[in-house]
Each structure stands twice: as C-alpha cells, then as structure tokens.
Design a protein around this motif. Structure first.
Motif, PDB file in Angstrom:
ATOM      1  N   ASN A  97       0.825  -1.215   0.000  1.00  0.00           N
ATOM      2  CA  ASN A  97       0.000   0.000   0.000  1.00  0.00           C
ATOM      3  C   ASN A  97       0.854   1.257   0.000  1.00  0.00           C
ATOM      4  O   ASN A  97       0.481   2.262  -0.617  1.00  0.00           O
ATOM      5  CB  ASN A  97      -0.972   0.003   1.180  1.00  0.00           C
ATOM      6  N   ALA A  98       1.998   1.227   0.665  1.00  0.00           N
ATOM      7  CA  ALA A  98       2.898   2.389   0.671  1.00  0.00           C
ATOM      8  C   ALA A  98       3.505   2.598  -0.716  1.00  0.00           C
ATOM      9  O   ALA A  98       3.608   3.734  -1.189  1.00  0.00           O
ATOM     10  CB  ALA A  98       3.994   2.197   1.715  1.00  0.00           C
ATOM     11  N   LEU A  99       3.898   1.508  -1.381  1.00  0.00           N
ATOM     12  CA  LEU A  99       4.450   1.612  -2.728  1.00  0.00           C
ATOM     13  C   LEU A  99       3.391   2.142  -3.696  1.00  0.00           C
ATOM     14  O   LEU A  99       3.653   3.057  -4.486  1.00  0.00           O
ATOM     15  CB  LEU A  99       4.974   0.255  -3.207  1.00  0.00           C
ATOM     16  N   TYR A 100       2.195   1.586  -3.610  1.00  0.00           N
ATOM     17  CA  TYR A 100       1.090   2.039  -4.459  1.00  0.00           C
ATOM     18  C   TYR A 100       0.845   3.539  -4.252  1.00  0.00           C
ATOM     19  O   TYR A 100       0.691   4.289  -5.211  1.00  0.00           O
ATOM     20  CB  TYR A 100      -0.171   1.229  -4.144  1.00  0.00           C
ATOM     21  N   THR A 101       0.830   3.968  -3.000  1.00  0.00           N
ATOM     22  CA  THR A 101       0.588   5.383  -2.694  1.00  0.00           C
ATOM     23  C   THR A 101       1.658   6.272  -3.302  1.00  0.00           C
ATOM     24  O   THR A 101       1.346   7.338  -3.853  1.00  0.00           O
ATOM     25  CB  THR A 101       0.502   5.589  -1.164  1.00  0.00           C
ATOM     26  N   LYS A 102       2.919   5.856  -3.237  1.00  0.00           N
ATOM     27  CA  LYS A 102       4.008   6.635  -3.851  1.00  0.00           C
ATOM     28  C   LYS A 102       3.776   6.792  -5.357  1.00  0.00           C
ATOM     29  O   LYS A 102       3.953   7.883  -5.907  1.00  0.00           O
ATOM     30  CB  LYS A 102       5.358   5.958  -3.618  1.00  0.00           C
ATOM     31  N   ILE A 103       3.403   5.703  -6.006  1.00  0.00           N
ATOM     32  CA  ILE A 103       3.168   5.738  -7.456  1.00  0.00           C
ATOM     33  C   ILE A 103       1.973   6.638  -7.775  1.00  0.00           C
ATOM     34  O   ILE A 103       2.051   7.520  -8.632  1.00  0.00           O
ATOM     35  CB  ILE A 103       2.946   4.309  -8.003  1.00  0.00           C
ATOM     36  N   ILE A 104       0.868   6.433  -7.069  1.00  0.00           N
ATOM     37  CA  ILE A 104      -0.369   7.154  -7.361  1.00  0.00           C
ATOM     38  C   ILE A 104      -0.253   8.641  -7.027  1.00  0.00           C
ATOM     39  O   ILE A 104      -0.812   9.481  -7.740  1.00  0.00           O
ATOM     40  CB  ILE A 104      -1.569   6.494  -6.650  1.00  0.00           C
ATOM     41  N   ASP A 105       0.472   8.987  -5.971  1.00  0.00           N
ATOM     42  CA  ASP A 105       0.673  10.409  -5.662  1.00  0.00           C
ATOM     43  C   ASP A 105       1.333  11.121  -6.833  1.00  0.00           C
ATOM     44  O   ASP A 105       0.965  12.249  -7.173  1.00  0.00           O
ATOM     45  CB  ASP A 105       1.508  10.583  -4.394  1.00  0.00           C
ATOM     46  N   SER A 106       2.283  10.461  -7.463  1.00  0.00           N
ATOM     47  CA  SER A 106       2.955  11.029  -8.635  1.00  0.00           C
ATOM     48  C   SER A 106       1.982  11.172  -9.810  1.00  0.00           C
ATOM     49  O   SER A 106       1.985  12.182 -10.515  1.00  0.00           O
ATOM     50  CB  SER A 106       4.140  10.142  -9.027  1.00  0.00           C
ATOM     51  N   VAL A 107       1.140  10.172 -10.001  1.00  0.00           N
ATOM     52  CA  VAL A 107       0.140  10.198 -11.075  1.00  0.00           C
ATOM     53  C   VAL A 107      -0.844  11.348 -10.856  1.00  0.00           C
ATOM     54  O   VAL A 107      -1.133  12.120 -11.777  1.00  0.00           O
ATOM     55  CB  VAL A 107      -0.619   8.850 -11.145  1.00  0.00           C
ATOM     56  N   LEU A 108      -1.340  11.467  -9.629  1.00  0.00           N
ATOM     57  CA  LEU A 108      -2.309  12.524  -9.317  1.00  0.00           C
ATOM     58  C   LEU A 108      -1.697  13.911  -9.509  1.00  0.00           C
ATOM     59  O   LEU A 108      -2.362  14.828 -10.017  1.00  0.00           O
ATOM     60  CB  LEU A 108      -2.828  12.363  -7.893  1.00  0.00           C
ATOM     61  N   TYR A 109      -0.440  14.066  -9.142  1.00  0.00           N
ATOM     62  CA  TYR A 109       0.254  15.339  -9.336  1.00  0.00           C
ATOM     63  C   TYR A 109       0.363  15.656 -10.833  1.00  0.00           C
ATOM     64  O   TYR A 109       0.097  16.781 -11.258  1.00  0.00           O
ATOM     65  CB  TYR A 109       1.644  15.287  -8.687  1.00  0.00           C
ATOM     66  N   ASP A 110       0.747  14.663 -11.624  1.00  0.00           N
ATOM     67  CA  ASP A 110       0.874  14.858 -13.071  1.00  0.00           C
ATOM     68  C   ASP A 110      -0.464  15.258 -13.690  1.00  0.00           C
ATOM     69  O   ASP A 110      -0.529  16.181 -14.505  1.00  0.00           O
ATOM     70  CB  ASP A 110       1.419  13.596 -13.735  1.00  0.00           C
ATOM     71  N   ILE A 111      -1.530  14.587 -13.293  1.00  0.00           N
ATOM     72  CA  ILE A 111      -2.856  14.910 -13.823  1.00  0.00           C
ATOM     73  C   ILE A 111      -3.233  16.343 -13.461  1.00  0.00           C
ATOM     74  O   ILE A 111      -3.727  17.093 -14.308  1.00  0.00           O
ATOM     75  CB  ILE A 111      -3.925  13.913 -13.308  1.00  0.00           C
ATOM     76  N   GLN A 112      -2.970  16.735 -12.230  1.00  0.00           N
ATOM     77  CA  GLN A 112      -3.309  18.098 -11.822  1.00  0.00           C
ATOM     78  C   GLN A 112      -2.488  19.126 -12.607  1.00  0.00           C
ATOM     79  O   GLN A 112      -3.010  20.153 -13.038  1.00  0.00           O
ATOM     80  CB  GLN A 112      -3.095  18.280 -10.326  1.00  0.00           C
ATOM     81  N   GLN A 113      -1.201  18.833 -12.848  1.00  0.00           N
ATOM     82  CA  GLN A 113      -0.354  19.745 -13.607  1.00  0.00           C
ATOM     83  C   GLN A 113      -0.817  19.867 -15.058  1.00  0.00           C
ATOM     84  O   GLN A 113      -0.782  20.942 -15.642  1.00  0.00           O
ATOM     85  CB  GLN A 113       1.110  19.284 -13.571  1.00  0.00           C
ATOM     86  N   GLN A 114      -1.244  18.757 -15.642  1.00  0.00           N
ATOM     87  CA  GLN A 114      -1.626  18.735 -17.047  1.00  0.00           C
ATOM     88  C   GLN A 114      -3.048  19.251 -17.299  1.00  0.00           C
ATOM     89  O   GLN A 114      -3.317  19.820 -18.349  1.00  0.00           O
ATOM     90  CB  GLN A 114      -1.501  17.317 -17.615  1.00  0.00           C
ATOM     91  N   THR A 115      -3.957  19.000 -16.340  1.00  0.00           N
ATOM     92  CA  THR A 115      -5.369  19.305 -16.586  1.00  0.00           C
ATOM     93  C   THR A 115      -5.966  20.351 -15.653  1.00  0.00           C
ATOM     94  O   THR A 115      -7.048  20.881 -15.939  1.00  0.00           O
ATOM     95  CB  THR A 115      -6.229  18.038 -16.437  1.00  0.00           C
ATOM     96  N   GLY A 116      -5.321  20.577 -14.516  1.00  0.00           N
ATOM     97  CA  GLY A 116      -5.894  21.460 -13.505  1.00  0.00           C
ATOM     98  C   GLY A 116      -6.920  20.755 -12.622  1.00  0.00           C
ATOM     99  O   GLY A 116      -7.474  21.355 -11.699  1.00  0.00           O
ATOM    100  N   LYS A 117      -7.180  19.475 -12.876  1.00  0.00           N
ATOM    101  CA  LYS A 117      -8.168  18.714 -12.101  1.00  0.00           C
ATOM    102  C   LYS A 117      -7.489  18.020 -10.924  1.00  0.00           C
ATOM    103  O   LYS A 117      -6.446  17.400 -11.086  1.00  0.00           O
ATOM    104  CB  LYS A 117      -8.853  17.658 -12.977  1.00  0.00           C
TER     105      LYS A 117
END
Length: 142
Positions: free
Chosen positions: A12-32
């Motif tokens: 779960n900690a590894l998954y969270t590290k990966i997903i936090d990066s994904v969520l940041y990228d989405i916010q940077q690219q889309t503003g969502k």
C-alpha cells in the motif's frame, strides 16, 4: 521491457508513492484534482516538452495491487504497468514494471527497437535508482 524489484516497503505504501505522482501529473496537465478511486478509465492530454503530446488513458487501478496506463502519440502506443505483489508477510513488495511500445507505422518500429537497444540500459538503471530512493524515503519516514 520488464523490471522486477523487491522493495522494503509495504504494497500500500508503494502504491501510494506511485499514485501520488500520477495525481500530481494529472493536476499539472489538466488542472483537475482527482482522488485515486477516480482514475480507472480517466483520460487526459499530456505534453512531453516541445511540440510533442499524447493521450494518456488509465486502464487499471487497484489500490495496493496495480496501476496500468496507455499513452497514444502520433508515432507509438506505450503500454505501461506497475504490478505489486506482497512479500515478507506484507512488509515488502515485489514490483513488476512492464513497458511495451507499439509503433503506429512499420518504419517507426525499427526506430523503437534501436532506441531500446541504445538507451535501455540507462533507463533501467535510472528506474531502479528511483525505486531505491522511494524505498529509502519510506525507511526514513517510518
């Protein structure tokens, strides 16, 4: 390309590290600002610097288990997966990273093969270095 690495952090900690990066990228690219349970089938446009861009579609997202996506550009499709298995009574993770590049044209496939042959070693080394940094960060925090 496939990389398997055992890491000293729970799934779960590894998954969270990966997903936090994904969520940041989405916010940077889309503003969502999304949360992890909104990711499956989410699609967005991503710039890669210069004039290059592609469409990213999240194809699988199961907390603590996997994260997969497809990126489509005018030249290629990239199929990427992060699969996480529990090891050492849940205190460690076995991450299997897979990446497949499919060319949209025959001539591009040769170029892809040459790129992997020439740059593949460095990409693997940098990816493993990033994983070790994630592991070390977790160890310090816990």
């Amino acid at each position: 390309m496939e990389i398997k690495q055992t890491l000293k952090l729970p799934p779960n900690a590894l998954y969270t590290k990966i997903i936090d990066s994904v969520l940041y990228d989405i916010q940077q690219q889309t503003g969502k600002k999304l949360n992890p349970n909104q990711l499956t089938n989410f699609s967005y446009r991503k710039g890669f610097g210069g004039q290059s861009s592609g469409r990213v579609t999240i194809t699988a997202n199961r907390p603590g288990e996997c994260y997969h996506y497809r990126t489509e550009t005018n030249r290629n499709q990239y199929l990427v997966g992060y699969d996480i298995q529990t090891v050492a009574a849940g205190q460690q993770s076995l991450l299997t990273y897979s990446e497949k590049v499919v060319a949209n044209r025959d001539g591009q496939q040769l170029n892809n093969w040459l790129s992997v042959a020439i740059l593949g070693f460095n990409r693997r080394r940098h990816f493993k270095k990033m994983l070790r940094a994630m592991e070390a960060e977790y160890q310090v925090a816990n």
